[in-house]
Scaffold this active site. Sequence first.
Site, PDB file in Angstrom:
ATOM      1  N   HIS A 135       0.872  -1.180   0.000  1.00  0.00           N
ATOM      2  CA  HIS A 135       0.000   0.000   0.000  1.00  0.00           C
ATOM      3  C   HIS A 135       0.908   1.228   0.000  1.00  0.00           C
ATOM      4  CE1 HIS A 135      -2.846   2.909   1.832  1.00  0.00           C
ATOM      5  NE2 HIS A 135      -3.815   2.097   1.450  1.00  0.00           N
ATOM      6  N   ASP A 212       2.841  -4.577   8.117  1.00  0.00           N
ATOM      7  CA  ASP A 212       1.631  -3.773   7.968  1.00  0.00           C
ATOM      8  C   ASP A 212       0.441  -4.732   8.051  1.00  0.00           C
ATOM      9  OD1 ASP A 212      -0.588  -2.508   6.991  1.00  0.00           O
ATOM     10  OD2 ASP A 212       0.333  -1.841   5.116  1.00  0.00           O
ATOM     11  N   GLN A 215      -4.755  -5.301   6.760  1.00  0.00           N
ATOM     12  CA  GLN A 215      -5.738  -6.246   6.204  1.00  0.00           C
ATOM     13  C   GLN A 215      -5.681  -7.602   6.900  1.00  0.00           C
ATOM     14  OE1 GLN A 215      -8.016  -5.386   4.122  1.00  0.00           O
ATOM     15  NE2 GLN A 215      -7.215  -3.386   3.531  1.00  0.00           N
ATOM     16  N   LYS A 238     -10.598  -1.225  10.082  1.00  0.00           N
ATOM     17  CA  LYS A 238     -10.630  -2.440   9.258  1.00  0.00           C
ATOM     18  C   LYS A 238     -10.873  -3.673  10.125  1.00  0.00           C
ATOM     19  CE  LYS A 238      -7.566  -0.353   5.884  1.00  0.00           C
ATOM     20  NZ  LYS A 238      -8.347   0.056   4.725  1.00  0.00           N
ATOM     21  N   CYS A 376      -4.779   2.440  -3.694  1.00  0.00           N
ATOM     22  CA  CYS A 376      -3.553   2.959  -3.051  1.00  0.00           C
ATOM     23  C   CYS A 376      -2.401   1.964  -3.200  1.00  0.00           C
ATOM     24  CB  CYS A 376      -3.775   3.288  -1.581  1.00  0.00           C
ATOM     25  SG  CYS A 376      -4.991   4.576  -1.328  1.00  0.00           S
TER      26      CYS A 376
HETATM   27  C1  LIG Z   1      -2.542  -2.904   3.364  1.00  0.00           C
HETATM   28  C2  LIG Z   1      -2.862  -1.553   3.876  1.00  0.00           C
HETATM   29  N1  LIG Z   1      -1.927  -0.850   4.507  1.00  0.00           N
HETATM   30  C3  LIG Z   1      -2.162   0.357   5.008  1.00  0.00           C
HETATM   31  C4  LIG Z   1      -3.379   0.957   4.863  1.00  0.00           C
HETATM   32  C5  LIG Z   1      -3.599   2.326   5.427  1.00  0.00           C
HETATM   33  O1  LIG Z   1      -4.485   2.258   6.478  1.00  0.00           O
HETATM   34  P1  LIG Z   1      -5.134   3.593   7.073  1.00  0.00           P
HETATM   35  O2  LIG Z   1      -5.682   4.359   5.905  1.00  0.00           O
HETATM   36  O3  LIG Z   1      -6.196   3.087   7.982  1.00  0.00           O
HETATM   37  O4  LIG Z   1      -4.043   4.313   7.784  1.00  0.00           O
HETATM   38  C6  LIG Z   1      -4.401   0.278   4.182  1.00  0.00           C
HETATM   39  C7  LIG Z   1      -5.714   0.907   3.952  1.00  0.00           C
HETATM   40  O5  LIG Z   1      -6.408   0.572   3.024  1.00  0.00           O
HETATM   41  C8  LIG Z   1      -4.138  -1.019   3.690  1.00  0.00           C
HETATM   42  O6  LIG Z   1      -5.072  -1.712   3.059  1.00  0.00           O
END
Ligand SMILES: Cc1ncc(COP(=O)(O)O)c(C=O)c1O
Length: 418
Positions: A135, A212, A215, A238, A376
């Site tokens: 992401h 990270d 998900q 999430k 993203c």
């Molecule tokens: C794999 C992953 N990492 C990071 C993020 C960023 O999360 P947040 O927007 O809640 O900070 C997302 C959000 O879609 C994501 O899917």
Amino acid sequence: MSTTTPEITATDTRLDVEAIRRDFPILHQQVHGHPLVYLDSAATTQKPQCVIDAVVRYYREHNSNVHRGVHWLSEQATEDYEQARRTVQRFLGAADTREIVFVRGCTEAINLVAHSWGRSNLQAGDEILVSHMEHHSNIVPWQLLCEQTGAVLKVAPIDDDGALIFEQFERLVGDRTRLVAMVHVSNALGTINPVERVIERARAVGAKVLLDGAQATAHLKIDVQALGCDFYCLSGHKLYGPTGIGVLYGRRDLFEAMPPYQGGGDMIKSVSFEKTTWNDLPYKFEAGTPNIAGPIGLAEAIRYVEAIGLDRIAAHERDLLQYGTKLLEAVDGLRLIGTAPSKAGVLGFVLDDVHAHDVGTILDRQGVAIRTGHHCAQPVMERFGIPATARASLGVYNRREDLDVLAEALREVIDVFR
Ligand SMILES: Cc1ncc(COP(=O)(O)O)c(C=O)c1O
């Protein structure tokens, strides 16, 4: 605190999805004259009533600032907030509450590590290794850090199924690698990365590992100590919790050595113009009045998924993923993007001659909520040579019928364009 008891059929390991759906008020509405079919949990999950109630109860009964007041309300708010930290600590398997920092979400968690750990530990020529399926929030903070320090960003490739090519990842880990920052479960592809092997390889060269978990935490049981990672992050929204709250787990010895990320109230022990000293962990990293309702709602969401059981949620979503994969494979002109053998509940796809955005718009008219675009994760789109995908993603409240509606609606999209 409320008790969280989703209705589950006692003898069956399968979920009583209809009972679970009753916990989510938002699902019971019509959209454009059709029953809502929500297939966008990777963007954000819906919230069960108990989470909504916990947030409302905080504002109605305990609203006050934390860590500051001597009065009863402030003590209650502080207790709720710190209780939430203990819930998160247990949920992630962390050794100590000092290893749990509340942040806005994964984005802020990764920026915190990049600013604090990164700026004080990296120098020119050091390497940060990410995968091609990250992401943007696990790419851009490292790019900024590289600009500031002269460190170099390396990228481990993925194959045509969207799986990490482990041999190439292994080869990219070397003497200069200081950090491996990798997504646990890809939001664009659904790929579950082999994080145990990734950590083992990184540790062999003394590199730190950040995972990270945006998900992952609503779908897989996480134990940060068993994994042996250095940093792990999650986003509450999430995980059936509120927006604007997330968690950064960090190993205590690393957190102790790291400088503060932001300055202000609460993160200090004493302030003078001559010398300011930092508060103890985890407060050193929580400057200013925090989001208080957020952790309270998040803790309730954690109790909710734990009451159902993450193993059962995972099994349920695996069943839906298999079912949905078969249905979509049978749709003429549809190509799945993300077919790794180890996969979570994400169904990304493209349709011949139809832009993903049109797919999403037409599905919306039928009450089906999916996400379209680059999610993203533009490097993933570039890897597959496409501008965008349509993505249906699963949560605990989804049923096979939802996927039937999706497949049927997709056939109608194709009819419109033929
Ligand atoms: C794999 C992953 N990492 C990071 C993020 C960023 O999360 P947040 O927007 O809640 O900070 C997302 C959000 O879609 C994501 O899917």
